[in-house]
Design an enzyme around this catalytic site. Sequence first.
Site, PDB file in Angstrom:
ATOM      1  CB  VAL A  20     -35.304 -60.000 -34.805  1.00 40.77           C
ATOM      2  CG1 VAL A  20     -36.255 -61.127 -35.621  1.00 40.77           C
ATOM      3  CG2 VAL A  20     -34.492 -59.403 -35.812  1.00 40.77           C
ATOM      4  CE  LYS A  21     -43.251 -57.906 -32.000  1.00 44.75           C
ATOM      5  NZ  LYS A  21     -44.633 -57.136 -32.074  1.00 44.75           N
ATOM      6  CB  VAL A  22     -38.436 -65.066 -32.428  1.00 47.84           C
ATOM      7  CG1 VAL A  22     -38.681 -66.494 -32.756  1.00 47.84           C
ATOM      8  CG2 VAL A  22     -37.221 -64.367 -33.293  1.00 47.84           C
TER       9      VAL A  22
END
Length: 220
Positions: free
Chosen positions: A84-86
């Site tokens: 997941v890219k945050v």
Amino acid sequence: MEIYLDTADIDAIRHFQRILPLAGVTTNPTIVAASGKKIHELLRQLREVLGESPRLFAQVLARQAEGMVEEARYLRSIDENLVVKVPVTVEGLAAMNQLKQEGVPLLGTAVYSASQGLLAATAGAQYIAPYVNRLDALSGNGTETVITLNQLLQLHAPQTKILAASFKNCRQVIDCLIAGAQAVTVPVDVAGQLIASPATDSALTQFEKDWCKTYQSLHF
């Protein structure tokens, strides 16, 4: 070294899988929107073409930590191996701290400074994505940022890798790899630049002409 393709183009992924040792595919909201597909449909298609082992990345849209966490859980429900890219913001760091406790693999994205990258690493990000070309366009220095971030991570968060992003040419990619980036994600056009060279084509044409002049064919 890990090479990722920054795209949602299924045909392009298949093409470069034959050529490059792709570690996986990265996406972002712009890439997903350009595909015209629903996120769950796209991620499943990408996983199908990639296979089980390569990494697949998708980004949250929410601006507040609570929403980021909910979206991260949803994305992982589509693909249990998803990274997941945050975005590395105040709320993003809060979300990463919570998601780290849940065992969610994370990439800290939209990084414009070495300090942002270091904080994302301490919040649990396995990868940090400095935006190289965008830094250059803002009169910064993308490569220097990678160098500084690499030094900081080696000292304080050696478990975290730099996955350099935002490239317009292959020179930027090579400079970042020299600067210590352990991974890069490149758009389709830049991936082609890494391979192609007019000089190589010219040399091969000359070899063929010289061979045919003597043997009248291109067969051994």
